[in-house]
Write a protein that holds these residues in place. Structure first.
Motif, PDB file in Angstrom:
ATOM      1  N   GLN A 292     -31.785  37.882  20.480  1.00  0.00           N
ATOM      2  CA  GLN A 292     -31.985  36.829  19.615  1.00  0.00           C
ATOM      3  C   GLN A 292     -32.477  35.524  20.159  1.00  0.00           C
ATOM      4  N   PHE A 293     -33.239  34.692  19.509  1.00  0.00           N
ATOM      5  CA  PHE A 293     -33.792  33.364  20.068  1.00  0.00           C
ATOM      6  C   PHE A 293     -33.248  32.291  19.110  1.00  0.00           C
ATOM      7  N   ASP A 294     -33.008  31.242  19.827  1.00  0.00           N
ATOM      8  CA  ASP A 294     -32.680  30.169  19.027  1.00  0.00           C
ATOM      9  C   ASP A 294     -33.898  29.225  18.545  1.00  0.00           C
ATOM     10  N   SER A 295     -33.881  27.975  18.089  1.00  0.00           N
ATOM     11  CA  SER A 295     -34.751  27.286  17.167  1.00  0.00           C
ATOM     12  C   SER A 295     -35.862  26.913  18.206  1.00  0.00           C
ATOM     13  N   HIS A 296     -35.630  26.972  19.502  1.00  0.00           N
ATOM     14  CA  HIS A 296     -36.572  26.557  20.684  1.00  0.00           C
ATOM     15  C   HIS A 296     -37.217  27.784  21.127  1.00  0.00           C
ATOM     16  N   MET A 297     -36.959  28.951  20.579  1.00  0.00           N
ATOM     17  CA  MET A 297     -37.563  30.109  20.990  1.00  0.00           C
ATOM     18  C   MET A 297     -37.202  30.705  22.283  1.00  0.00           C
TER      19      MET A 297
ATOM     20  N   PHE B 291     -44.835  39.254  15.431  1.00  0.00           N
ATOM     21  CA  PHE B 291     -45.368  37.989  14.676  1.00  0.00           C
ATOM     22  C   PHE B 291     -44.700  36.522  15.253  1.00  0.00           C
ATOM     23  N   VAL B 292     -45.535  35.647  15.130  1.00  0.00           N
ATOM     24  CA  VAL B 292     -45.305  34.370  15.623  1.00  0.00           C
ATOM     25  C   VAL B 292     -44.026  33.834  15.005  1.00  0.00           C
ATOM     26  N   GLY B 293     -42.971  33.453  15.387  1.00  0.00           N
ATOM     27  CA  GLY B 293     -41.890  32.837  15.007  1.00  0.00           C
ATOM     28  C   GLY B 293     -40.654  33.762  14.745  1.00  0.00           C
ATOM     29  N   ALA B 294     -40.801  34.995  15.013  1.00  0.00           N
ATOM     30  CA  ALA B 294     -39.754  35.934  14.977  1.00  0.00           C
ATOM     31  C   ALA B 294     -38.236  35.532  15.821  1.00  0.00           C
ATOM     32  N   HIS B 295     -37.385  35.540  15.274  1.00  0.00           N
ATOM     33  CA  HIS B 295     -36.141  35.122  16.234  1.00  0.00           C
ATOM     34  C   HIS B 295     -35.328  36.286  16.621  1.00  0.00           C
ATOM     35  N   VAL B 296     -35.902  37.569  16.325  1.00  0.00           N
ATOM     36  CA  VAL B 296     -35.274  38.671  16.753  1.00  0.00           C
ATOM     37  C   VAL B 296     -36.145  39.692  17.338  1.00  0.00           C
ATOM     38  N   TRP B 297     -35.772  40.222  18.494  1.00  0.00           N
ATOM     39  CA  TRP B 297     -36.511  41.262  18.885  1.00  0.00           C
ATOM     40  C   TRP B 297     -35.589  42.476  18.996  1.00  0.00           C
ATOM     41  N   ASN B 298     -36.135  43.777  18.668  1.00  0.00           N
ATOM     42  CA  ASN B 298     -35.200  44.975  18.784  1.00  0.00           C
ATOM     43  C   ASN B 298     -35.922  45.897  19.630  1.00  0.00           C
ATOM     44  N   TYR B 299     -35.100  46.580  20.551  1.00  0.00           N
ATOM     45  CA  TYR B 299     -35.684  47.574  21.386  1.00  0.00           C
ATOM     46  C   TYR B 299     -35.149  48.895  21.373  1.00  0.00           C
ATOM     47  N   LEU B 300     -35.513  49.972  21.660  1.00  0.00           N
ATOM     48  CA  LEU B 300     -35.084  51.345  21.705  1.00  0.00           C
ATOM     49  C   LEU B 300     -35.244  51.795  23.312  1.00  0.00           C
ATOM     50  N   PHE B 301     -33.879  51.901  24.018  1.00  0.00           N
ATOM     51  CA  PHE B 301     -34.192  52.193  25.444  1.00  0.00           C
ATOM     52  C   PHE B 301     -33.487  53.685  25.695  1.00  0.00           C
ATOM     53  N   ASP B 302     -34.120  54.350  26.415  1.00  0.00           N
ATOM     54  CA  ASP B 302     -33.370  55.545  26.886  1.00  0.00           C
ATOM     55  C   ASP B 302     -32.798  55.432  28.310  1.00  0.00           C
ATOM     56  N   PHE B 303     -31.845  56.127  28.540  1.00  0.00           N
ATOM     57  CA  PHE B 303     -31.071  56.006  29.879  1.00  0.00           C
ATOM     58  C   PHE B 303     -30.578  57.663  30.136  1.00  0.00           C
TER      59      PHE B 303
END
Length: 264
Positions: free
Chosen positions: A101-106, A75-87
């Motif tokens: 993590q994103f700041d107030s300026h995204m 969604f618009v405005g989210a300040h956090v994106w999480n991922y699940l990566f395989d190695f």
């Protein structure tokens, strides 16, 4: 009337999403339950793209590099994106949680691993070369290659050598070929402390012998190449006890092969 009710419900939903999305990023970060991901398990990430992530990138740039987040944070405005990566570590697949993590300026303000040892998967494979030193009257050059990038887990045969490791070994060979008057090359295999001393010695010697065969196959003089396997007797790491995944990652520097070149 019905349309107004639907519009009101939709507006309330959007407002709730926006409020939830505008939550301030946390430091230290809080990671979601990996079972709540939108994926079925993790996904193999483009490691080169992941290495390019850094502070100041926009969400569009992040999307281009890593794709959308793997949890419900689109969604618009989210300040956090999480991922699940395989190695891939040898024949084992390791899944790691990664947070942006994103700041107030995204724009990206920070990135985090749930398990800090996962950061080692994106470190570039490098050929560590010591500066030439004097040994009697002969200059000595030493190359150190990580076994984790040379061989599949617990393997030592030529067929089990990994493409990335071969590419790194090729760089060492090309460098050795530029040196004139090489009269001795010593290949030494090392392991970490996990496992019995006898097994580790056999594995380290077998890997050294395979590297020797690779050097010869790529044009170096086999008559000047000798091998040693010292097992876990010469560690360089300083890791805690145990055999957890974090400890195994910490011990990576002990799992190595060195190539010492002596010029006459």
């Amino acid at each position: 009337m019905k349309n107004q009710r639907v519009l009101a419900m939709f507006s309330s939903f959007v407002a709730a999403v926006m409020l939830g999305g505008c939550a301030t990023a946390e430091s230290p970060p809080t990671f979601p339950d990996p079972q709540s991901t939108t994926l079925t398990g993790g996904t193999f990430v483009n490691v080169d793209n992941l290495r390019n992530v850094g502070p100041g990138l926009t969400k569009d740039q992040m999307y281009d590099l890593l794709g959308p987040p793997h949890f419900h944070e689109w969604f618009v405005g989210a300040h956090v994106w999480n991922y699940l990566f395989d190695f891939r570590r040898g024949n084992e697949v390791v899944t790691c949680q990664y947070q942006v993590q994103f700041d107030s300026h995204m724009k990206v303000s920070g990135t985090y691993w749930r398990d800090p040892s996962c950061a080692g998967f994106i470190e570039p494979t490098t050929l560590t070369t010591s500066a030439p030193v004097e040994s009697g009257t002969a200059p000595v050059e030493q190359f150190t290659l990580q076994s984790d990038t040379l061989f599949s887990f617990d393997k030592s045969s030529l067929d089990s050598m990994l493409p990335e490791g071969k590419a790194t070994l090729d760089k060492a060979i090309e460098r050795i070929k530029t040196r004139e008057g090489v009269n001795e090359i010593t290949v030494v295999g090392y392991t970490d402390r996990i496992g019995s001393a006898a097994v580790n010695e056999r594995l380290s010697l077998a890997r050294a012998n395979t590297v020797r065969a690779y050097l010869i196959a790529h044009g170096l003089d086999g008559s000047v190449i000798r091998t040693e396997g010292v097992g876990s007797s010469q560690p360089i790491s300083h890791c805690p006890d145990g055999t957890s995944r974090a400890v195994i990652a910490c011990l990576q520097s002990d799992r190595r092969v060195s190539i010492v070149v002596v010029k006459g």
